[in-house]
Motif scaffolding. Structure first.
Motif, PDB file in Angstrom:
ATOM      1  N   HIS A 233       0.854  -1.182   0.000  1.00 13.65           N
ATOM      2  CA  HIS A 233       0.000   0.000   0.000  1.00 13.65           C
ATOM      3  C   HIS A 233       0.896   1.240   0.000  1.00 13.65           C
TER       4      HIS A 233
ATOM      5  N   THR B  38      -6.849  -4.124   4.621  1.00 13.39           N
ATOM      6  CA  THR B  38      -7.477  -2.816   4.373  1.00 13.39           C
ATOM      7  C   THR B  38      -7.645  -2.028   5.666  1.00 13.39           C
ATOM      8  N   CYS B  39      -8.092  -2.695   6.739  1.00 19.60           N
ATOM      9  CA  CYS B  39      -8.263  -2.026   8.043  1.00 19.60           C
ATOM     10  C   CYS B  39      -6.931  -1.510   8.573  1.00 19.60           C
TER      11      CYS B  39
ATOM     12  N   GLN C  49      -5.792   1.567   6.652  1.00 24.44           N
ATOM     13  CA  GLN C  49      -6.565   2.734   7.097  1.00 24.44           C
ATOM     14  C   GLN C  49      -6.022   3.260   8.427  1.00 24.44           C
TER      15      GLN C  49
END
Length: 292
Positions: free
Chosen positions: A207, A280-281, A284
């Motif tokens: 990411h 994804t969490c 974030q």
């Protein structure tokens, strides 16, 4: 992560006997249960508000997102709820503000969560008594993480029901993953290396983080305050590499490599986990903490 960097990391002075292997991560189970079937029949009593007062005394040193409006007054028949989440004293908490925008008093408050991916449920009651018209009340609600599990979409989605003397109201919010990072999430360097190698390449996700500021050390400190632990720091060809680990409350381990270039506002985060669905969490959470 390149094998050469693993080799470079392996050359660190890690000393001491190798510890026991890290526990294998547990995958979240899934079941199909409708939201709060049968109504609010398992409501937490409002009589245990003392817990909220006790936990309210602790000061937060980790990132607390700004409050958001979760239930607007027009959906709550005059009841407006804004809230956020925090972690204090090793326990996640939901911090809510109840505002009565109706013409009459509200009372008889109770709360219930639907089953969720992380087994989160209220560990205390709603310490809001009667709420006069125009009045507001703060509700610090301690949370536990050993409840029934149902996989949600997105993974950190939380569905909440609030009951009072007027009606039952529903809203959904997202649990910031970092409030579920535990204080014992620091892997030994040797275990980190072994685990990184053992996790298949298919379980690595990358990411790009933008608008990153601060030095590798200041970033590592900020992460430590949120239970993301730096196992090692290396400088490779002018780039700072932070190797980090964290553990979620459901015993899922996550290993990370954060690649920083001095003067470059973009950073690369590589994540490895046997339960890669949490990526994804986690991304974030990094985005939020870095901007904190």
């Amino acid at each position: 992560m390149k094998e050469s960097l693993i080799g470079d990391l392996l050359s660190m002075d890690i000393g001491g006997p190798p510890p026991a292997a890290a526990p294998a991560p547990a995958a979240a189970s899934a079941s199909n249960v409708d939201l709060l079937a049968g109504g609010l029949d398992v409501l937490v009593s409002a009589a245990t508000g003392l817990l909220g007062d006790i936990f309210g005394a602790a000061a937060a040193s980790s990132y607390v997102p700004p409050k958001q409006c979760w239930l607007p007054a027009d959906k709550g028949k005059g009841l407006e709820i804004s809230g956020t989440f925090s972690r204090q004293g090793g326990q996640p908490r939901m911090e809510m503000t109840f505002t009565n925008k109706a013409m009459q008093a509200m009372s008889g408050f109770a709360i219930q969560f639907n089953k969720n991916s992380f087994g989160v449920y209220p560990a205390g009651g709603v310490s809001v008594g009667a709420l006069a018209a125009g009045a507001s009340a703060e509700l610090p609600l301690p949370l536990a993480t050993t409840g029934p599990v149902q996989r949600m979409e997105p993974l950190n989605n939380l569905q909440v029901a609030i009951k009072n003397n007027v009606d039952v109201f529903y809203f959904a919010c997202l649990i910031p993953a970092h409030i579920l990072f535990t204080e014992d999430g620091q892997l030994d360097k040797r275990v980190f290396l072994t685990t990184w190698k053992e996790i298949p390449a298919a379980n690595e996700v990358q990411h790009t983080l933008s608008n990153v500021s601060g030095t590798a050390d200041s970033i590592a400190h900020k992460m430590t305050l949120n239970n993301i632990f730096t196992i090692a720091k290396r400088n490779v060809e002018g780039q700072d590499m932070l190797y980090q680990s964290l553990k979620l409350t459901n015993n899922i381990w996550v290993l990370l490599e954060l690649k920083l270039q001095p003067g470059n506002p973009e950073a690369t985060l590589s994540l490895k986990s046997r339960t890669v669905e949490v990526a994804t969490c986690i991304f974030q959470a990094y985005e939020s903490i870095l901007k904190w």
